[in-house]
Design an enzyme around this catalytic site. Structure first.
Site, mmCIF file in Angstrom:
data_model
loop_
_atom_site.group_PDB
_atom_site.id
_atom_site.type_symbol
_atom_site.label_atom_id
_atom_site.label_comp_id
_atom_site.label_asym_id
_atom_site.label_seq_id
_atom_site.Cartn_x
_atom_site.Cartn_y
_atom_site.Cartn_z
ATOM 1 N N CYS A 45 0.839 -1.260 -0.070
ATOM 2 C CA CYS A 45 0.014 -0.242 0.003
ATOM 3 C C CYS A 45 0.852 1.256 0.070
ATOM 4 O O CYS A 45 1.944 1.226 0.282
ATOM 5 C CB CYS A 45 -1.098 0.067 1.356
ATOM 6 S SG CYS A 45 -0.114 0.204 2.688
ATOM 7 N N CYS A 71 0.854 3.908 1.984
ATOM 8 C CA CYS A 71 1.283 4.287 3.183
ATOM 9 C C CYS A 71 2.567 3.446 3.782
ATOM 10 O O CYS A 71 3.234 3.914 4.508
ATOM 11 C CB CYS A 71 0.226 4.383 4.374
ATOM 12 S SG CYS A 71 -0.626 2.788 4.778
#
Length: 140
Positions: free
Chosen positions: A48, A50
């Site tokens: 992902c 993040c």
């Protein structure tokens, strides 16, 4: 599972700075078993945004800036190292499954856990500064 060639650079961001990759539940259990001594910092890595923009850079920042550091660094990759991730998630209960995530174990006990919602919306320096404080408190 993600294609290994896709995630190899993401794995390397941590393995290149000294993280041992656990790919099986047995590796996790053996390392964090009842005889575990010292501190082990485990990162549940992820594809992902993040993880790429904040988690992995924050971890590297912390390791560069902390005067005290965990004695062991380990990582598992969500979506690929399924058995290893499941074992780490078992060891961090009652926290729910989360990736990316970070766990610090001391003498076999979970002493600090960072869930995805503590990573999202924060930049690498914020995460790194937090980890520096955690390492200073728990590591030798």
């Amino acid at each position: 599972m993600y294609p290994e060639e896709l995630i190899a650079p993401m794995r390397a961001e941590l393995s290149n700075v000294g993280f041992q990759e656990f790919r099986t539940a047995e590796q996790v259990a053996e390392h964090l078993g009842p005889n575990h001594k010292g501190t082990t910092f485990v990162v549940v890595n992820s594809v992902c945004g993040c993880a790429a923009g904040a988690a992995r850079p924050g971890v590297r920042y912390a390791l560069e800036n902390a005067s005290k550091k965990p004695s062991n660094l380990a990582t598992v990759f969500a979506g690929n190292d399924r058995e290893a991730v499941a074992k780490v998630r078992e060891l961090v209960l009652p926290y729910p499954p989360s990736s990316p995530a970070m766990a610090l174990f001391k003498d076999g006990e979970l002493v600090h856990f960072i869930e995805r919602h503590h990573i999202e919306g924060r930049n690498a320096k914020m995460i790194g500064d937090h980890l520096v404080e955690v390492f200073e408190h728990f590591c030798e």
